[in-house]
Design a protein around this motif. Sequence first.
Motif, short mmCIF file in Angstrom:
data_model
loop_
_atom_site.label_atom_id
_atom_site.label_comp_id
_atom_site.label_asym_id
_atom_site.label_seq_id
_atom_site.Cartn_x
_atom_site.Cartn_y
_atom_site.Cartn_z
N VAL A 48 -7.09 2.02 -7.91
CA VAL A 48 -6.82 0.64 -8.36
C VAL A 48 -5.83 -0.03 -7.42
O VAL A 48 -5.99 -1.20 -7.03
N ALA A 49 -4.79 0.70 -7.02
CA ALA A 49 -3.79 0.14 -6.10
C ALA A 49 -4.44 -0.20 -4.76
O ALA A 49 -4.14 -1.24 -4.15
N LEU A 50 -5.32 0.66 -4.28
CA LEU A 50 -6.01 0.40 -3.02
C LEU A 50 -6.93 -0.81 -3.15
O LEU A 50 -7.07 -1.59 -2.21
N VAL A 56 -9.88 -0.67 3.55
CA VAL A 56 -8.74 0.26 3.52
C VAL A 56 -8.45 0.75 4.93
O VAL A 56 -7.29 0.79 5.37
N GLU A 57 -9.49 1.11 5.66
CA GLU A 57 -9.29 1.60 7.03
C GLU A 57 -8.86 0.47 7.96
O GLU A 57 -7.94 0.63 8.77
N VAL A 76 -4.98 1.81 7.22
CA VAL A 76 -4.87 3.03 8.04
C VAL A 76 -4.78 2.70 9.52
O VAL A 76 -3.89 3.20 10.23
N LEU A 77 -5.68 1.86 10.01
CA LEU A 77 -5.72 1.57 11.44
C LEU A 77 -4.46 0.86 11.95
O LEU A 77 -3.81 1.36 12.88
N PRO A 109 2.36 6.39 -0.34
CA PRO A 109 2.62 5.53 -1.50
C PRO A 109 1.49 4.54 -1.78
O PRO A 109 1.39 4.01 -2.89
N ARG A 110 0.64 4.28 -0.81
CA ARG A 110 -0.45 3.32 -0.99
C ARG A 110 -1.72 3.98 -1.54
O ARG A 110 -2.72 3.31 -1.74
N GLY A 111 -1.67 5.31 -1.73
CA GLY A 111 -2.84 6.00 -2.27
C GLY A 111 -3.74 6.58 -1.21
O GLY A 111 -4.91 6.87 -1.48
N ILE A 112 -3.22 6.79 0.00
CA ILE A 112 -4.00 7.36 1.10
C ILE A 112 -3.38 8.69 1.48
O ILE A 112 -2.21 8.76 1.86
#
Length: 296
Positions: free
Chosen positions: A126-128, A138-139, A143-144, A185-188
């Motif tokens: 949900v946070a993501l 997301v990537e 992430v990137l 903390p972001r769910g990754i």
Amino acid sequence: MFVLSILLLIAAAVLFLVGRGRTGAGGWKLGAVLSAVAGVLAGVFSCVHVVSAYEVGVPVTFGKIGTPLVSGMHFKSPFTDVTSFSTRPVDLDLNGKDVVEVRSSQGGVLYADVTIKWAVVPAKAVALYRLAGSEEAVEERLVLPDSREIVRNVFAKHTSEEGYASAREQISSEIAGLVKERLAPRGIDVTSVNLRNVRPSEKLQDQIDKKIQQEQATERATEASRTAKAEAERKRIEAEGIARANKIIERSLSDKVLYNQCLEAYKEAAKANPVYAVPCGTDSNGTPVIVDSGKK
């Protein structure tokens, strides 16, 4: 799917009404029944959502985010949209056109090939969704850019030589720790960070080659100086040894020793040819003289 269900039910009602007012309208009624059945089935399917294995779904109804859906079949409102996130590990390869251009603490340009393995934490789906909106985002959005920023920041704390040679393992460890700390903390969940290759730019490579040549020249000059000093020391020791030997000989050459050596010389000479000899003297004017009988 829900819209299709409504359209099919409307079509069924129209066919039924048209067929009721006509004689021999069996075909119209059959079409109405089939449309009604198809509409009902489409409505049922619009209320069912299947979440595949290794996925998590985020339901959104009229802008309101619901509880994440785990793998399996779920019933939902026909007005609910479900966005799926894969929980399998994904490799983000920063190489080729995506290679990270970094600068060392000395300003040298290097190119770093990095592979980051990451996965979505199901409990943080949900946070993501709120941060990115989709798995692809997301990537692209999290992430990137975060990984590239951290790679640049870590290399900026090290010299060029450390970056491409002596401290690569340390740099890789620093990058892995910071990326995990930033994205967790972001769910990754970042499972591994692999610094596969670091190569200097052409300009930096030229500087490295010149530095190596200078170091080699310095080493050769140092070795030559060391060799010259060693040779000078050897000659000094040899000269001191000769001097000490001469002093010992000088102290040992008394008149008696010289007289004895003179007699020995006469004996050796007499074995080969007859000679007339003046006896050896024992003072400063007594230098021995040997006269060969074959000469005048």
